[in-house]
Motif scaffolding. Structure first.
Motif, mmCIF file in Angstrom:
data_model
loop_
_atom_site.group_PDB
_atom_site.id
_atom_site.type_symbol
_atom_site.label_atom_id
_atom_site.label_comp_id
_atom_site.label_asym_id
_atom_site.label_seq_id
_atom_site.Cartn_x
_atom_site.Cartn_y
_atom_site.Cartn_z
ATOM 1 N N ALA A 78 0.832 -1.205 0.000
ATOM 2 C CA ALA A 78 0.000 0.000 0.000
ATOM 3 C C ALA A 78 0.868 1.257 0.000
ATOM 4 N N THR A 79 1.923 1.245 0.827
ATOM 5 C CA THR A 79 2.826 2.393 0.882
ATOM 6 C C THR A 79 3.545 2.585 -0.444
ATOM 7 N N ALA A 80 4.077 1.492 -0.994
ATOM 8 C CA ALA A 80 4.821 1.583 -2.248
ATOM 9 C C ALA A 80 3.925 2.006 -3.406
ATOM 10 N N GLN A 81 2.709 1.492 -3.419
ATOM 11 C CA GLN A 81 1.785 1.860 -4.495
ATOM 12 C C GLN A 81 1.492 3.361 -4.475
ATOM 13 N N ARG A 82 1.292 3.900 -3.287
ATOM 14 C CA ARG A 82 1.050 5.333 -3.164
ATOM 15 C C ARG A 82 2.243 6.138 -3.665
ATOM 16 N N VAL A 83 3.431 5.740 -3.262
ATOM 17 C CA VAL A 83 4.627 6.474 -3.672
ATOM 18 C C VAL A 83 4.843 6.391 -5.178
ATOM 19 N N GLU A 88 2.385 8.630 -6.937
ATOM 20 C CA GLU A 88 2.777 10.030 -6.829
ATOM 21 C C GLU A 88 3.920 10.336 -7.796
ATOM 22 N N GLU A 89 4.836 9.394 -7.907
ATOM 23 C CA GLU A 89 5.962 9.578 -8.812
ATOM 24 C C GLU A 89 5.507 9.649 -10.266
ATOM 25 N N ALA A 90 4.561 8.770 -10.622
ATOM 26 C CA ALA A 90 4.049 8.749 -11.984
ATOM 27 C C ALA A 90 3.317 10.041 -12.323
#
Length: 376
Positions: free
Chosen positions: A361-366, A369-371
């Protein structure tokens, strides 16, 4: 002169960068008792005693000795310990030895710090008189005035005063001969090693002007003045001396900060620096110096590999705020979103599904945001 070695004490890993510590006249390795153990966390620290002081034999030097003679003894000690090149810090006479080594043996010295020292010690006459006095009457009288020459009023280190009293008069006088003959002022511009000068603001023996004279002459050198410190600054103000020496000799914090910015990004590092307070300053220095200046710079593992290890460790301990930061770092270190996902999937097996679930969940959010170009 004999073929015996200077008495010395070694601390720290034998694989760490060597750092030799030289004493002031009338003292012993005790001068470095508070500073040396701290420096040994990053260096192979070797502190030594002057001839006739501490545990060193008195017959290592004789009348008419020079600072060059003492430097030869230091090089012999380094050779016996298998140390080819070393950083060096010395106080007063010990600092003069370091200056001599930097001028005459620059291939042996990687960096130099001269503390409460000088390129000349007030001319030959005072030292010739002191040498004659000691040869005639011994050291008891001089030891009585040691506190006023070494420390500010009200401060003392009894062990050092005892060392002064117990030194061999003949060897002490020979060291006075060395100070009488020492004048390196015309050779200071020849010093090319990184050089730090540390002055005690209250030092009557080698006032700050003596250190400023060296700093003005040695190209690229730096000068630090320590408020409240007299002649034996490592004993009286050890923390201030330690901070100065760490910054000068390791260079780890500066290099570590560069790596930290490369991996974590300027935005994050600037934010962390802006939040820094006197309370957190040492911790921030610790992070830059050790985590980024030593571990992340170790070439054994690539930055990609270190990112994968770091992601796994953060998931294992549930540090998801740090995980978000290091997902961004992993992207900077070349990991693709697919590779990051593979690492997190591995953590599901060894760290547990709930931990991996939160990590995804944390990585998906980051990554999202990066994309979108909004990640910090």
């Amino acid at each position: 002169m004999t073929d015996k070695l200077l008495n010395h004490r070694a601390e720290g890993s034998t694989t760490a960068p060597p750092l030799l510590l030289g004493p002031s006249l009338g003292t012993s390795t005790v001068l470095w008792d508070t500073v040396a153990p701290e420096l040994s966390a990053t260096h192979r620290v070797v502190r030594w005693d002057l001839p006739g002081h501490g545990g060193s034999a008195a017959d290592l030097i004789g009348p008419g000795a020079t600072v060059g003679d003492l430097a030869v003894l230091v090089l012999a000690l380094a050779d016996a310990l298998g140390i080819e090149r070393f950083a060096y810090a010395g106080v007063s006479l010990g600092g003069a030895v370091g200056l001599h080594l930097a001028v005459h043996h620059p291939e042996r010295v990687s960096a130099l710090a001269a503390i409460c020292s000088s390129a000349h010690f007030g001319g030959s006459q005072p030292w010739e008189k002191r040498a004659a006095l000691v040869r005639r009457e011994g050291l008891a009288g001089l030891a009585e005035s040691a506190n006023s020459r070494w420390f500010t009023p009200g401060f003392t280190v009894p062990e050092l005063v005892a060392d002064h009293r117990d030194a061999d008069p003949g060897a002490y006088a020979a060291c006075c001969d060395a100070l009488a003959a020492f004048d390196l002022r015309d050779r200071l511009p020849d010093i090319t090693v990184p050089t730090l000068l540390v002055a005690g603001r209250e030092d009557p023996a080698t006032p700050p002007a003596h250190l400023r004279e060296i700093a003005d002459a040695v190209p690229g050198s730096a000068l630090v003045e320590i408020p409240g410190a007299s002649h034996l600054a490592p004993a009286q103000c050890p923390q201030a001396v330690l901070i100065a020496l760490r910054a000068h000799f390791s260079g780890g914090a500066k290099h570590g900060m560069e790596v930290r910015r490369q991996v974590l990004g300027d935005v994050h590092v600037d934010r962390a620096q802006a939040r820094q307070t006197p309370f957190t300053a040492r911790f921030q220095d610790f992070i830059s110096r050790y985590a980024w200046g030593e571990i992340w710079t170790d070439p054994t593992l690539t930055r990609r590999e270190r990112s994968m290890i770091t992601l796994t460790a953060l998931v294992a301990h549930g540090h998801y705020d740090e995980l978000a930061m290091h997902v961004r770092a992993a992207r900077r270190n070349g990991l693709t979103p697919e590779e990051i996902g593979a690492v997190l999937l591995q953590t599901a097996v060894y760290c547990g599904v709930p931990a991996a679930n939160s990590a995804f969940a944390t990585a998906q959010r980051v990554l999202a945001e990066e994309a979108e170009g909004t990640g910090g």
